[in-house]
Design an enzyme around this catalytic site. Sequence first.
Site, short mmCIF file in Angstrom:
data_model
loop_
_atom_site.label_atom_id
_atom_site.label_comp_id
_atom_site.label_asym_id
_atom_site.label_seq_id
_atom_site.Cartn_x
_atom_site.Cartn_y
_atom_site.Cartn_z
N GLU A 42 -29.54 89.49 125.60
CA GLU A 42 -28.10 89.68 125.79
C GLU A 42 -27.31 88.38 125.58
O GLU A 42 -26.32 88.13 126.23
CB GLU A 42 -27.79 90.30 127.16
N HIS A 50 -29.15 89.17 136.03
CA HIS A 50 -30.60 89.11 136.23
C HIS A 50 -30.93 87.67 136.62
O HIS A 50 -30.23 86.73 136.24
CB HIS A 50 -31.37 89.43 134.94
#
Length: 535
Positions: free
Chosen positions: A50, A323
């Site tokens: 990402e 995350h």
Amino acid sequence: MEEIPTEINLVTLNCWGLKFISKLRRERLTEIGRQLASADPQPHIVALQECFCQEDYMSIRRETRFILPYGKFYFSGPFGGGLAILSKWPMEESSILPYPLNGRPTAFWRGDWYVGKGVANAKIRYGPAAKQVIEVFCTHTHSPYEGGQPDDSYLCHRIAQSWTISKLLRGAAERGHMVVGMGDFNMIPMSLEHQLITANAPVRDVWRVLHPESSVGPADHPAEKARRRPIPTAEFNIEENGAASDGPYCTWRWTKEQQKLLGPGKPPVTIPPDTIDRRGKRLDYIFAGSGDISTLNGGWVVKSAKVGMMMRHPELGCSLSDHFAVEATLAFHPLSSSGSLPPPAAINGNGSGIPSKTKPTNAASTSTAPDDDTIADDKLVTDGAYLHSPTPSSIRDLKSYDAQLLSFLGHESQSSQLPTTAYDDILSLLHQYVARERSQRKWRGYHFFAALAVTIGCLIGVWWSPANYVAFILMLVSSLGLTAGTVDGLMSLLFFQAELGQLKEFEWEIMNAKANAAGGIPVPTAERGDERSDW
């Protein structure tokens, strides 16, 4: 080339770097680069997911250029796959393989198809010998939008993607190279997707090597409930379960009211380590092989693994991503001159193969207000009904270096294939998904012909329309209807037809693997007269 390393430090991190969507993207990703540059121990190979914007990638590269001078940003799909690999050592080769099954263009609000998710690969040389090579694979599989339920229409995509990357890992291992697979796999431990990778390729989940009793999902997941273990605390989920996603330490998982406590000039906020954590889970993984043990006269084993990058942005107070990172250190463990294994090497000075305990770090003085679940379960926390940080007894059975190498040399009983029932489950899921896609193809084709008929009717109506505004409405309806119908017609003719072809290929591979697992000789599908050969 500099001295051959005896340890390799790995980091994988989903950066949450979606353009126009991810909050504080530039500030966070720049700080991610700074933290990687100052990390101790210094990372040797970093896999990013990402990281969609090349400007963010270059920002990270500027910060890490002295310790990770080599890097590759991977281009895939219309908007890019968001994958990048950084390395201390040169990359001899690099490629990206898009997944054959990867979402649907009709689900444009989800974006998986448009970013062209796939597997990025870099061949990295750490020494002069032919087999002193690491093949690094970085991936981000399809997101589980439908929660992994039995009717999850994307489960078939994730299983096919796990199968694809397992073949790539196995191929690299068969070339005698050390293999590392890192990324956000969007799966829970011991799920079918997880088992496909570890059974179909000679690699192991590094976290489960050191924590074989760690969780197999969030506390409320049926698989984890079936283990009948107490609900973990936030600290336990980080240290023992490796839950780098969705836990209470991550500020992006807080409520809006809690997030208002963060920001420039505001006091730092902490979460108590004994906060219960029902939602924390593992989605990010490092899978590793040992390399060619006989050629290298030794192999790579797991020295340590931990959840990292838990620090907050120094000014904004927020987590650096939605995350946390997963970090691991692999150590080279040599064979003796006689080809046998020497005594286990000590780790952290204790000689036991047990990594030192790592505490989560969160600066400060102020605690957030507990949410409703925390208030309701405070008494259970006090009474000890929840799992707290691991004790020595909970990790005394960790595998030594010798045992890790022996497992690769075949001295331990280790299944290399899934049971045939698992293949049956995959085929059942596959056939259900094929039925769905065939239905979609049919109805989208019908829509095209219906839109064409309506357009012809509207054009005839224009000829006989009594007023200009009626003609205008008929032309507008015909134009919009034909446009939508044409899109569906192209989807039916091109996308669904191509996807069904990929599903045929996937079915054949699974049937072939099932036959091999059963010790038989696979028979081509078409020769069986199976109706699915007409997809």
